[in-house]
Structure formats: structure tokens, C-alpha cells
Design a protein around this motif. Structure first.
Motif, PDB file in Angstrom:
ATOM      1  N   ALA A 245     -18.776  67.837 -64.535  1.00  0.00           N
ATOM      2  CA  ALA A 245     -18.642  67.571 -63.095  1.00  0.00           C
ATOM      3  C   ALA A 245     -17.155  67.407 -62.789  1.00  0.00           C
ATOM      4  O   ALA A 245     -16.416  66.835 -63.591  1.00  0.00           O
ATOM      5  N   ARG A 246     -16.714  67.902 -61.662  1.00  0.00           N
ATOM      6  CA  ARG A 246     -15.290  67.806 -61.330  1.00  0.00           C
ATOM      7  C   ARG A 246     -15.024  67.218 -59.948  1.00  0.00           C
ATOM      8  O   ARG A 246     -13.892  67.147 -59.499  1.00  0.00           O
ATOM      9  N   GLY A 247     -16.076  66.807 -59.262  1.00  0.00           N
ATOM     10  CA  GLY A 247     -15.872  66.191 -57.958  1.00  0.00           C
ATOM     11  C   GLY A 247     -16.802  65.015 -57.780  1.00  0.00           C
ATOM     12  O   GLY A 247     -17.890  64.963 -58.380  1.00  0.00           O
ATOM     13  N   LEU A 248     -16.347  64.039 -56.993  1.00  0.00           N
ATOM     14  CA  LEU A 248     -17.187  62.882 -56.669  1.00  0.00           C
ATOM     15  C   LEU A 248     -17.221  62.721 -55.157  1.00  0.00           C
ATOM     16  O   LEU A 248     -16.172  62.691 -54.507  1.00  0.00           O
ATOM     17  N   LEU A 249     -18.432  62.674 -54.600  1.00  0.00           N
ATOM     18  CA  LEU A 249     -18.585  62.314 -53.186  1.00  0.00           C
ATOM     19  C   LEU A 249     -19.130  60.895 -53.134  1.00  0.00           C
ATOM     20  O   LEU A 249     -20.271  60.648 -53.528  1.00  0.00           O
ATOM     21  N   LEU A 250     -18.288  59.978 -52.734  1.00  0.00           N
ATOM     22  CA  LEU A 250     -18.701  58.574 -52.627  1.00  0.00           C
ATOM     23  C   LEU A 250     -17.911  57.941 -51.488  1.00  0.00           C
ATOM     24  O   LEU A 250     -16.699  57.739 -51.597  1.00  0.00           O
ATOM     25  N   ARG A 251     -18.617  57.682 -50.388  1.00  0.00           N
ATOM     26  CA  ARG A 251     -17.922  57.033 -49.274  1.00  0.00           C
ATOM     27  C   ARG A 251     -17.744  55.553 -49.577  1.00  0.00           C
ATOM     28  O   ARG A 251     -18.607  54.953 -50.221  1.00  0.00           O
ATOM     29  N   PHE A 252     -16.648  54.976 -49.078  1.00  0.00           N
ATOM     30  CA  PHE A 252     -16.516  53.521 -49.203  1.00  0.00           C
ATOM     31  C   PHE A 252     -17.221  52.840 -48.030  1.00  0.00           C
ATOM     32  O   PHE A 252     -17.330  51.633 -47.980  1.00  0.00           O
ATOM     33  N   GLU A 253     -17.703  53.601 -47.085  1.00  0.00           N
ATOM     34  CA  GLU A 253     -18.525  53.164 -45.930  1.00  0.00           C
ATOM     35  C   GLU A 253     -17.737  52.419 -44.863  1.00  0.00           C
ATOM     36  O   GLU A 253     -17.829  52.720 -43.691  1.00  0.00           O
ATOM     37  N   THR A 254     -16.992  51.393 -45.256  1.00  0.00           N
ATOM     38  CA  THR A 254     -16.071  50.708 -44.332  1.00  0.00           C
ATOM     39  C   THR A 254     -14.998  50.017 -45.163  1.00  0.00           C
ATOM     40  O   THR A 254     -15.281  49.542 -46.262  1.00  0.00           O
ATOM     41  N   SER A 255     -13.783  49.978 -44.627  1.00  0.00           N
ATOM     42  CA  SER A 255     -12.688  49.342 -45.369  1.00  0.00           C
ATOM     43  C   SER A 255     -12.617  47.848 -45.069  1.00  0.00           C
ATOM     44  O   SER A 255     -11.748  47.154 -45.590  1.00  0.00           O
ATOM     45  N   GLY A 289     -14.894  58.511 -47.420  1.00  0.00           N
ATOM     46  CA  GLY A 289     -14.728  58.221 -45.999  1.00  0.00           C
ATOM     47  C   GLY A 289     -15.631  57.093 -45.582  1.00  0.00           C
ATOM     48  O   GLY A 289     -16.087  56.306 -46.425  1.00  0.00           O
ATOM     49  N   ALA A 290     -15.933  57.023 -44.295  1.00  0.00           N
ATOM     50  CA  ALA A 290     -16.623  55.848 -43.770  1.00  0.00           C
ATOM     51  C   ALA A 290     -17.612  56.226 -42.676  1.00  0.00           C
ATOM     52  O   ALA A 290     -17.626  57.351 -42.187  1.00  0.00           O
TER      53      ALA A 290
END
Ligand code: 5AD
Length: 436
Positions: A245-255, A289-290
Motif C-alpha cells: 500500500a502506498r497511500g493512506l486516506l484518514l481524515r483528522f475530522e476536526t483540528s 482533511g476535515a
């Protein structure tokens, strides 16, 4: 093949191959497949993905040659800044001018852009973002496909329709064979060069199981795999990287750490960020992203979300509107009307581009399409340059119910592809990812 233009390797520089696309040179990491000078290849996300036989490459290029320059010319034309500044406050104009000449905007300046409610000002902001996108990133538009492999989730996120709150949802988990078949179709039949595999945090699949599946995919197909299985642990990240695997999609949802704690009981923003940072260190391309429009989310906090995404060196920004789901605690957290939410989303996309003009991709997300049918056209004209298609087998789609009435949930893959290609064509965008 619609989702990439073959390029020719003209040089090797250490780990990188220099690739020529109709006279334009790009670099891509030469790690997943072995190529030499003179070879034709497909690249995605800055990786050489696949070597292409010369005959096939030349045939594809012949079809593309005319269209490529035609699309570029159309994009350039559409990205032109017209001179109409009527109704735009002088101080606002000065900020946009500063962005146009490549100066970094201060936080108060960006805040001023985000706060504007005047139609004329917003339109100029979207145009500025589109101009910067064209200037730095040209007309390529990345088309990723997402396969949602399971809707089981052990988390209790207050906003999410596949969280443990939803007792009515029919849960599914695609088998290894079903996943391999869906991937095979996406790559071999539909020509996808990069795919996102997504699920809730499903205890039914261990990191080792997922790694085995990714390894098998990489053995069978030349495709860039992004994983999106939530917080699989730092060891899990390493295992999956090792599997290919070479990519991760993981939002931090809100900072905002307090808002985060409220919305994700028992979870900490710090842990989430640790995952994303570790993935970056391992070499994953990061999509993050968020959510936009969460109850209790301040406008300034959205600005921090944009800054944080840049700090995390995101390959792609993924911001989408919060849509209340009836089977969650936030069912009644009614956000503003769709039109207002769509405007807010467009401002966020534009601001992300203005703050990070040169390298990052910015996605128009399915959630945005769900609240606003013209999201792709308008988003791509306000700084965005990426779209996602849903490639989950149709029988499972409606059960991946993160929010209600998801766009494309009932649409055949072929229909999504032809609609997207047509739309990109009208805007002068090439459905390809020309790497770095
Ligand atoms: N509205 C919009 N997006 C949502 N997500 C989860 N629930 C919702 C909702 N109600 C998004 C989260 C998550 C991604 C997979 O889906 O940002 O990271």
C-alpha cells in the motif's frame, strides 16, 4: 484507457524517473516497478505504476495528442481572470492580489476571505483559486475509485451512520475473493490506476488479513493502493506499507481537540494525528482533511483545519460537509440550508487552494455532491482538481450508509465514469494524474 496518459522515461535520477508528456517533464518514484530510459509508463501520485508496451502506448498517445492540447487551451481560457471587480471591497481585493503574486497570506487575511458573504467577493475568490490551480497544477484532474469493503465499525463517532450507534444497519463484509474481483474489474475493465480501499474499523479484518489482501492485489495488478481502514495502529500501517500500500486516506475530522473528543467519545485527536504523521514518515501519500459544518465548529477552527492539512503534507485535501444521519446522536443537529452549506464548502476548497497553491490536490467529495448536485463543476472551478467515484459492488453500496442519500449510490460504474469524463471535458480537464 481514460485515467492516465502514458509518458516516456527520458532520464533516471536516483530513485526517480523523469517522464516526458508531450514535451512536459515530470518526476515519479521508480520503486514499484523496474523501468529504464525509453520505456513507456503510467504514473500516479508520483509513483511509476506500470510499464506499457510501446505499441499500446503510442496508440493511446495518438488518441490523446489532439485532445491533450485542446483541453489545456480550454482550461487556460476558463481560468482567465476577468476584470470585473464591481462590488468587491478594496481591502478584500488587496488580499486576493497578494495571493495572485505568490505571497503567503496571513491568518487574518485568510480569515477575512473565509468570512465574506458578499456574492461578488466570493466569486472573485473562487476565480482566484481556480487561476492558481491552473497556474501551478495545470489541467490534470485525478480520478480515484473507492471500494468500500466493509461497513462494520467498532467506533462510536457521533456523526457517522456506520458507527456502532446505528442498530438498524445491515452490516456487510466483502470476502477476500469479492474484494479481489472488485479490484480486478476496476483495474482491468475500467482502467483505474489508483484505488482507495475503505471500511469502518472492522475487528473482523486484522491488519495481517488486510496486508495479505493488499499483497495479493499488488501481485495481480499494477495499481496504486490507498488504504482507509481508520486507525489500524502504527504496526498495522507498517505491515500494510510492506505489503505494497502506498497511500493512506484518514481524515483528522476536526483540528479542535475538544470538539474531537465530544464527537469521537473515548478517542483523542493526538492519536489520530500520530497515525497520519507516522504514515507520512513511512512513505505513504496522505489524503486527509476535515468535516465542514459540524455542530459547535467555529469558522476559525475550519481555518486551522486547512493549516493542519498543509502541515501534514497532504498529497490531497479531503474536506466534506457534515450531513446528519437519523440513526446517530447528531440526527437533529440541523445544519444551515443546502445552499449556505454549499457556499461554505466552496469557500473552504478555494481557501485551501489559495493557502496551498502549488502541489496539493484538492478533492470534491461525494458528501459535497450529495448536498449540492453541481458540486463537481463548481468545486473544480474553485480550486479543486480531483474527484472520487464509488466502485463498491452495487449490492453493498446502500449499506455503506455514512450519511443519508449518498450521491452515486445507485449509479452504475460505467455511468459514473462517462458522466465524469464528459464533465471534465467541458471544463478542459484531463482525467489523469501526471505525478510531480
Ligand atoms: N456526514 C458527512 N461525512 C461523514 N463522515 C462520517 N459521517 C459523516 C456524516 N454524517 C465522513 C468522515 C469519515 C469519512 C469516511 O466519512 O469524515 O472520515
Amino acid at each position: 484507457m481514460c485515467y492516465a496518459i502514458p509518458g516516456r522515461v527520458v532520464d533516471r535520477q536516483g530513485k526517480y524517473a523523469v517522464i516526458d508528456y508531450f514535451g512536459e517533464k515530470k518526476k515519479a518514484l521508480n520503486e514499484l516497478v523496474e523501468v529504464k530510459i525509453g520505456d513507456y509508463i503510467y504514473a500516479q501520485g508520483g509513483y511509476v505504476i506500470q510499464a506499457v508496451p510501446e505499441k499500446e502506448a503510442l496508440a493511446t498517445l495518438a488518441v490523446w495528442r489532439e485532445t491533450f492540447f485542446e483541453l489545456q487551451a480550454k482550461d487556460l481560457e476558463l481560468a482567465r481572470l476577468d476584470s470585473s471587480q464591481a462590488g468587491v471591497d478594496k481591502s478584500y481585493l488587496r488580499i486576493l492580489d497578494k495571493a495572485l503574486v505568490g505571497k503567503t497570506l496571513s491568518r487574518p487575511e485568510l480569515s477575512r476571505l473565509l468570512a465574506s458573504t458578499a456574492g461578488a467577493e466570493q466569486r472573485l475568490m473562487f476565480k482566484t483559486a481556480n487561476y492558481l490551480r491552473q497556474k501551478w497544477m495545470k489541467n490534470s484532474c485525478c480520478v480515484h475509485g473507492v471500494i468500500e469493503i466493509s461497513n462494520h465499525c467498532r467506533q462510536g463517532c457521533q456523526y457517522c451512520g456506520i458507527s456502532s450507534w446505528n442498530k438498524r444497519l445491515v452490516r456487510y463484509r466483502m470476502s477476500r475473493e469479492e474484494i479481489l474481483t472488485a479490484v480486478g474489474e476496476a483495474v482491468e475493465k475500467h482502467g483505474f490506476k489508483s484505488l482507495v480501499l475503505q471500511s469502518g474499523e472492522d475487528p473482523g479484518y486484522s491488519a495481517a488479513d488486510l496486508a495479505e489482501i493488499v499483497r495479493e492485489i499488488r501481485q495481480r495488478h499494477q495499481v496504486l493502493i490507498f488504504i482507509s481502514f481508520g486507525e489500524i495502529g502504527l504496526d498495522g500501517l507498517a505491515q500494510l506499507y510492506e505489503a505494497g500500500a502506498r497511500g493512506l486516506l484518514l481524515r483528522f475530522e476536526t483540528s479542535d481537540p475538544d470538539l474531537y473528543r465530544t464527537l469521537r467519545p473515548g478517542c483523542r485527536l493526538e492519536t489520530r494525528l500520530e497515525h497520519i504523521k507516522r504514515a507520512g514518515e513511512l512513505g505513504y501519500l496522505i489524503i486527509t482533511g476535515a468535516l465542514v459544518g459540524l455542530p459547535g465548529q467555529e469558522r476559525e477552527s475550519l481555518l486551522s483545519d486547512i493549516f493542519l492539512t498543509r502541515e501534514l503534507k497532504a498529497e490531497m485535501y479531503s474536506f466534506g460537509p457534515f450531513i446528519p444521519h437519523p440513526q446517530t446522536p447528531l440526527a437533529q443537529a440541523l445544519p444551515a440550508g443546502d445552499q449556505d452549506r454549499a457556499k461554505e464548502m466552496l469557500k473552504v476548497l478555494a481557501l485551501a487552494r489559495i493557502n496551498d497553491p502549488q502541489e496539493a490536490k484538492i478533492a470534491v467529495t461525494t458528501a459535497f455532491e450529495t448536498i449540492y448536485p453541481q458540486a463537481v463543476e463548481t468545486g473544480l472551478m474553485a480550486g479543486a482538481n480531483s474527484v472520487m467515484l464509488i466502485l463498491t459492488p452495487p449490492k453493498y453500496r446502500k449499506n455503506y450508509d455514512i450519511y443519508p442519500h449518498r450521491a452515486h449510490a445507485g449509479q452504475q460504474i460505467e455511468e459514473q465514469i462517462s458522466r465524469t469524463i464528459g464533465l471534465l471535458h467541458n471544463l478542459g480537464r484531463a482525467p489523469t494524474d501526471l505525478g510531480i
